[in-house]
Design a protein around this motif. Structure first.
Motif, PDB file in Angstrom:
ATOM      1  N   ALA B  63       0.870  -1.177   0.000  1.00 45.61           N
ATOM      2  CA  ALA B  63       0.000   0.000   0.000  1.00 45.61           C
ATOM      3  C   ALA B  63       0.903   1.222   0.000  1.00 45.61           C
ATOM      4  CB  ALA B  63      -0.902  -0.004   1.226  1.00 45.61           C
ATOM      5  N   PRO B  64       0.446   2.345  -0.529  1.00 43.11           N
ATOM      6  CA  PRO B  64       1.318   3.519  -0.553  1.00 43.11           C
ATOM      7  C   PRO B  64       1.530   4.080   0.854  1.00 43.11           C
ATOM      8  CG  PRO B  64      -0.869   4.087  -1.330  1.00 43.11           C
ATOM      9  CD  PRO B  64      -0.860   2.608  -1.135  1.00 43.11           C
ATOM     10  N   GLU B  65       2.729   4.633   1.116  1.00 46.21           N
ATOM     11  CA  GLU B  65       2.963   5.266   2.417  1.00 46.21           C
ATOM     12  C   GLU B  65       2.212   6.582   2.500  1.00 46.21           C
ATOM     13  OE1 GLU B  65       7.051   5.670   3.627  1.00 46.21           O
ATOM     14  OE2 GLU B  65       7.404   3.599   3.065  1.00 46.21           O
ATOM     15  N   ILE B  66       2.196   7.282   1.372  1.00 47.57           N
ATOM     16  CA  ILE B  66       1.456   8.537   1.312  1.00 47.57           C
ATOM     17  C   ILE B  66       0.456   8.443   0.160  1.00 47.57           C
ATOM     18  CG2 ILE B  66       1.606  11.018   0.894  1.00 47.57           C
ATOM     19  CD1 ILE B  66       4.476  10.838   2.080  1.00 47.57           C
ATOM     20  N   THR B 144      -1.048  -8.170   9.527  1.00 43.48           N
ATOM     21  CA  THR B 144      -0.031  -7.178   9.244  1.00 43.48           C
ATOM     22  C   THR B 144      -0.752  -5.850   9.096  1.00 43.48           C
ATOM     23  OG1 THR B 144       1.883  -6.653   7.878  1.00 43.48           O
ATOM     24  CG2 THR B 144      -0.073  -7.338   6.713  1.00 43.48           C
ATOM     25  N   LYS B 145       0.012  -4.759   9.257  1.00 39.80           N
ATOM     26  CA  LYS B 145      -0.626  -3.460   9.061  1.00 39.80           C
ATOM     27  C   LYS B 145       0.355  -2.486   8.442  1.00 39.80           C
ATOM     28  CE  LYS B 145       0.299  -1.898  13.744  1.00 39.80           C
ATOM     29  NZ  LYS B 145      -0.281  -1.492  15.006  1.00 39.80           N
ATOM     30  N   GLN B 146      -0.193  -1.499   7.792  1.00 43.09           N
ATOM     31  CA  GLN B 146       0.655  -0.443   7.244  1.00 43.09           C
ATOM     32  C   GLN B 146      -0.032   0.891   7.410  1.00 43.09           C
ATOM     33  OE1 GLN B 146       2.284  -0.949   3.245  1.00 43.09           O
ATOM     34  NE2 GLN B 146       2.581   1.271   3.180  1.00 43.09           N
ATOM     35  N   ASN B 147       0.775   1.872   7.847  1.00 42.23           N
ATOM     36  CA  ASN B 147       0.228   3.210   8.005  1.00 42.23           C
ATOM     37  C   ASN B 147       0.209   3.911   6.655  1.00 42.23           C
ATOM     38  OD1 ASN B 147       0.656   6.321   8.809  1.00 42.23           O
ATOM     39  ND2 ASN B 147      -0.469   5.222  10.370  1.00 42.23           N
ATOM     40  N   VAL B 148      -0.927   4.502   6.330  1.00 46.86           N
ATOM     41  CA  VAL B 148      -1.048   5.255   5.082  1.00 46.86           C
ATOM     42  C   VAL B 148      -1.395   6.698   5.442  1.00 46.86           C
ATOM     43  CG1 VAL B 148      -2.267   5.470   2.884  1.00 46.86           C
ATOM     44  CG2 VAL B 148      -1.835   3.211   3.830  1.00 46.86           C
TER      45      VAL B 148
END
Lengths: 111, 156
Positions: B63-66, B144-148
């Motif tokens: 996923a994109p970071e920003i 899992t997780k990702q900050n966007v």
């Protein structure tokens, strides 16, 4: 609403039996969250989104999706599929207002 | 009533209230005309049924970071699995932790998929974690997780 338009794409275009391909399914749908307001009247636009998508191959279910309004407008859903041989891939999408659409594509492995 | 016994009774009642787990019935899952709302904790307990969520490198998220536009955030999830009859990924759940309704999609897979993969585009109301939970055939839940970071929210 007009009838939902859909599109199924198999990637890559050429594949053999036993290959794992990607199935991209796209549906033309507003995916209204129920939180947006009509700019002219100020009334809330009722929620309207696809809530279930079923992928089946030769009438055997391969993947079932339960989805919510958080998917983007004209949602794209992509899954993998191991091609067992030739056959018909069917995708049935249904929205929360009961509208449903069935689309099919032929799976024709080469070699 | 004596103060002591009153406090005892009150304490017991409070303990009961805590002990009752949050049960998400089928009625809550039913969708009506209005906006759906579900908190992250409720959604996770509905998925796992109270089982522990294990952070795992087997679940990968792209996923994109920003994200400049929160209305269209591409997310791809793959889970390391042989996808055989005995060992496969039963389901992939995608959650946006701070959306009004955190649930985005529940994908129920079968060994016929050959590979545990799901790709889509989601709406994010603001900067938040996107969480993927993989339900494995042995009954464990990997995540899992990702900050966007979202510059313009997607719920307008």
């Amino acid at each position: 609403m007009a009838e939902m338009k859909t599109l199924i794409k198999i990637k890559p275009k050429d594949y053999k039996a036993g290959d794992i391909v990607k199935i991209d399914f796209m549906a033309m749908h507003p995916m209204e969250t129920g939180m947006r307001k009509n700019k002219d009247t100020g009334e809330l636009i009722p929620a309207n989104y696809i809530d279930e998508v079923k992928f089946s191959f030769n009438d055997k279910l391969i993947t079932k999706m339960v989805i919510w309004e958080s998917l983007s407008v004209n949602p794209l859903m992509s899954i993998s599929f191991k091609v067992p041989g030739a056959g018909t891939l069917k995708v049935v999408a249904k929205d929360n207002k009961g509208q449903s659409v069935e689309s099919t594509t032929q799976i024709t492995p080469k070699g | 009533m004596e103060r002591r016994s009153f406090l005892k009774g009150f304490g017991a009642a409070a303990a009961c209230a805590i002990a009752i787990p949050q049960v998400v019935s089928a009625a809550d899952e039913k969708k009506n005309g209005g906006p759906n709302e579900m908190s992250y904790e409720t959604a996770v307990s509905a998925i796992t049924g109270g089982k522990a969520l294990v952070a795992s490198a087997k679940v990968k998220m792209e996923a994109p970071e920003i994200a400049e536009n929160g209305a269209v955030v591409p997310v791809k999830i793959t889970v390391d699995s042989p996808m055989s009859e005995k060992d496969y990924v039963k389901a992939i759940h995608v959650l946006a932790s701070k959306n009004g309704n955190v649930r985005c999609a529940n994908i129920y897979l079968t060994p016929a998929n050959g590979e545990a993969y799901f790709g889509t585009r989601i709406k994010l109301g603001g900067t938040q974690d996107v969480v993927a939970i993989a339900e494995m055939s042995d009954g464990t839940f990997l995540s899992t997780k990702q900050n966007v970071k979202v510059t313009i929210g997607g719920c307008g």
